[in-house]
Write a protein that holds these residues in place. Structure first.
Motif, PDB file in Angstrom:
ATOM      1  N   VAL A  73     -23.825  38.737  85.979  1.00 15.78           N
ATOM      2  CA  VAL A  73     -22.919  39.866  86.220  1.00 15.78           C
ATOM      3  C   VAL A  73     -23.687  41.069  86.751  1.00 15.78           C
ATOM      4  O   VAL A  73     -23.235  41.764  87.675  1.00 15.78           O
ATOM      5  N   ALA A  74     -24.879  41.315  86.198  1.00 11.79           N
ATOM      6  CA  ALA A  74     -25.680  42.446  86.659  1.00 11.79           C
ATOM      7  C   ALA A  74     -26.046  42.294  88.135  1.00 11.79           C
ATOM      8  O   ALA A  74     -25.954  43.258  88.905  1.00 11.79           O
ATOM      9  N   ALA A 101     -22.639  44.762  94.651  1.00 15.84           N
ATOM     10  CA  ALA A 101     -21.468  45.583  94.979  1.00 15.84           C
ATOM     11  C   ALA A 101     -21.827  47.066  95.051  1.00 15.84           C
ATOM     12  O   ALA A 101     -21.292  47.806  95.894  1.00 15.84           O
ATOM     13  N   GLY A 102     -22.736  47.494  94.183  1.00 16.18           N
ATOM     14  CA  GLY A 102     -23.092  48.911  94.140  1.00 16.18           C
ATOM     15  C   GLY A 102     -23.803  49.419  95.379  1.00 16.18           C
ATOM     16  O   GLY A 102     -23.887  50.633  95.606  1.00 16.18           O
ATOM     17  N   PRO A 148     -21.723  51.331  99.268  1.00 14.79           N
ATOM     18  CA  PRO A 148     -21.529  52.692  99.799  1.00 14.79           C
ATOM     19  C   PRO A 148     -22.623  53.144 100.751  1.00 14.79           C
ATOM     20  O   PRO A 148     -22.394  54.044 101.568  1.00 14.79           O
ATOM     21  N   LEU A 149     -23.809  52.538 100.683  1.00 13.78           N
ATOM     22  CA  LEU A 149     -24.882  52.923 101.597  1.00 13.78           C
ATOM     23  C   LEU A 149     -24.527  52.630 103.052  1.00 13.78           C
ATOM     24  O   LEU A 149     -25.092  53.233 103.972  1.00 13.78           O
ATOM     25  N   LEU A 150     -23.599  51.706 103.263  1.00 11.11           N
ATOM     26  CA  LEU A 150     -23.186  51.381 104.629  1.00 11.11           C
ATOM     27  C   LEU A 150     -22.455  52.542 105.296  1.00 11.11           C
ATOM     28  O   LEU A 150     -22.297  52.564 106.520  1.00 11.11           O
ATOM     29  N   ALA A 189     -29.630  48.117 103.114  1.00 14.43           N
ATOM     30  CA  ALA A 189     -28.653  47.823 102.067  1.00 14.43           C
ATOM     31  C   ALA A 189     -28.198  46.366 102.112  1.00 14.43           C
ATOM     32  O   ALA A 189     -28.078  45.707 101.075  1.00 14.43           O
ATOM     33  N   LEU A 190     -27.943  45.851 103.312  1.00 16.75           N
ATOM     34  CA  LEU A 190     -27.470  44.466 103.442  1.00 16.75           C
ATOM     35  C   LEU A 190     -28.546  43.467 103.003  1.00 16.75           C
ATOM     36  O   LEU A 190     -28.235  42.435 102.397  1.00 16.75           O
ATOM     37  N   ALA A 191     -29.807  43.770 103.293  1.00 18.11           N
ATOM     38  CA  ALA A 191     -30.892  42.873 102.889  1.00 18.11           C
ATOM     39  C   ALA A 191     -30.981  42.803 101.367  1.00 18.11           C
ATOM     40  O   ALA A 191     -31.115  41.719 100.778  1.00 18.11           O
ATOM     41  N   ASP A 192     -30.901  43.957 100.698  1.00 20.43           N
ATOM     42  CA  ASP A 192     -30.972  43.964  99.236  1.00 20.43           C
ATOM     43  C   ASP A 192     -29.721  43.339  98.629  1.00 20.43           C
ATOM     44  O   ASP A 192     -29.790  42.617  97.625  1.00 20.43           O
ATOM     45  N   LEU A 193     -28.574  43.600  99.229  1.00 20.01           N
ATOM     46  CA  LEU A 193     -27.317  43.007  98.746  1.00 20.01           C
ATOM     47  C   LEU A 193     -27.400  41.479  98.766  1.00 20.01           C
ATOM     48  O   LEU A 193     -27.025  40.805  97.800  1.00 20.01           O
TER      49      LEU A 193
END
Length: 397
Positions: A67-68, A74-75, A78-80, A157-161
């Motif tokens: 879940v984390a 998901a968190g 917003p960086l996008l 952001a996408l790479a970390d996501l």
């Protein structure tokens, strides 16, 4: 699966941290803005660590990690939306949320690991986990710079996501249950207070917490003064600074192999304490040698050598805590370690800037080595040769 998930996830974290540091300064041109980003990443560790650890001891650790990871993915969305300096507050908010969620993931991971291996192999598993983090730092920092340069904040952001989604899938493949035996529910406040009492009264936990409090101060000092030390003391360039930090991670990778190979033979206590003493001596040599010969190349050699005992310290410390505590209280213990580390790093960061200007860079940054040396001696003198689980406290299922 757990080690693979950690490698992927922490690599993504370094991509994010490196890319954010670059992009925040590029958007704002302000070092104050960069400092606020660091603060947003530190504060939840200090404020939420023990509370998160208490809740982890009431939840299924494996489910908590899944879940984390999903919440962390998901968190980042917003960086996008960030396009200009007026939206930098979004970056701070994302960092705050991400760090809050990480306070649940970290103790859950540390508490789950002892369920996956027998005790004799625990120090090896911890060493491999630490080695993962150094590999992730080396690879992730490089990829973060590339991502920031090519695609800006959205690419970072996408790479970390993506890394969080992959990590969640890997943890989901773990067959070992992360659930604790069900007992009569205990109020969260009482459970939290029981964890604090454990940290104060149990000698092994108390010694380890003191160790992390002292050494976290040094880590905060080093993170603040390392760049000025390279620039003003060694008269090195930004490229020299980057190479020195990369070599440090490479030394940690080799150190992970050493710790994994020797850890089960010499024991976690000796790996922990002797590693800290050697790390402290190496740090003192690293930061004081420019007083005699201010050349850049010895810094690369010494910081690589320091990485070896550094890896031993991490593996030994985690194993000592895991073997000295019961399954149902490990979340609180590791949450307390995170909180103590966050406080120490914050105080070290704040104090380094002030004291560095008054006393000079060299004596202040050298305090990290002195702290590790003294803390390592404390570990060797105060920890029992054999750590046994303490009496369990009541926890909820």
């Amino acid at each position: 699966m757990l080690l693979s998930a950690g490698l992927v996830s922490v690599t993504g974290d370094w991509i994010l941290l490196t890319g954010l540091a670059y992009q925040v300064y590029r958007l704002t041109g302000s070092t104050v803005a960069s400092g606020l980003a660091v603060l947003a990443g530190r504060a939840p560790q200090l404020l939420l660590g023990t509370v998160a650890g208490t809740l982890v001891d009431r939840w299924n650790r494996r489910t908590t990690m899944i879940v984390a990871n999903l919440l962390l993915a998901a968190g980042l969305t917003p960086l996008l939306l960030v396009r200009h300096a007026g939206q930098v507050w979004i970056v701070y908010l994302v960092l705050l949320v991400e760090t809050c969620v990480e306070q649940f993931f970290t103790p859950a991971e540390a508490a789950l690991l002892p369920r996956l291996v027998v005790e004799d192999e625990l120090v090896t598993a911890n060493a491999l986990d630490g080695q993962n983090r150094n590999i992730a730092r080396l690879v992730g920092a490089a990829l973060g710079g590339v991502a920031a340069g090519l695609g800006g904040l959205p690419a970072v952001a996408l790479a970390d996501l993506a890394s969080f989604l992959v990590a969640a899938a890997l943890v989901a493949l773990i067959r070992t249950s992360g659930a604790l035996p069900r007992t009569d529910p205990e109020p969260p406040l009482r459970s939290w207070l029981a964890g604090l009492r454990l940290a104060v009264r149990e000698p092994t936990v108390r010694v380890v917490l003191i160790f992390f409090a002292v050494t976290a101060l040094g880590e905060g000092v080093m993170s603040t003064l390392m760049a000025p030390w390279v620039s003003d003391v060694l008269h090195g360039t930004g490229r020299a600074y980057g190479l020195i930090m990369a070599v440090q991670a490479a030394g940690g990778i080799v150190g992970g192999v050493v710790a994994a190979t020797l850890g089960h033979r010499i024991g976690a206590r000796l790996l922990f304490g002797a590693g800290a003493v050697l790390f402290g001596l190496g740090d003192l040599a690293l930061f004081l040698y420019p007083l005699v010969a201010p050349a850049v190349w010895p810094a690369g050699v010494l910081i690589a050598l320091v990485g070896l005992p550094g890896a031993c310290v991490v593996a030994g410390a985690l194993t000592v805590l895991q073997t000295a505590t019961e399954d149902g209280e490990r979340g609180r213990v590791f949450g307390a370690v995170g909180a103590v580390g966050g406080l120490g790093a914050l105080l070290g960061t704040v104090g380094a800037g002030t004291l560095g200007a008054v006393l000079g860079i060299v004596p202040v940054i050298a305090s990290q080595g002195a702290g590790y040396l003294l803390a390592g001696i404390l570990v060797l003198a105060a920890l029992p040769r054999r750590t046994e689980p303490v009496r369990p406290v009541t926890v909820a299922g």
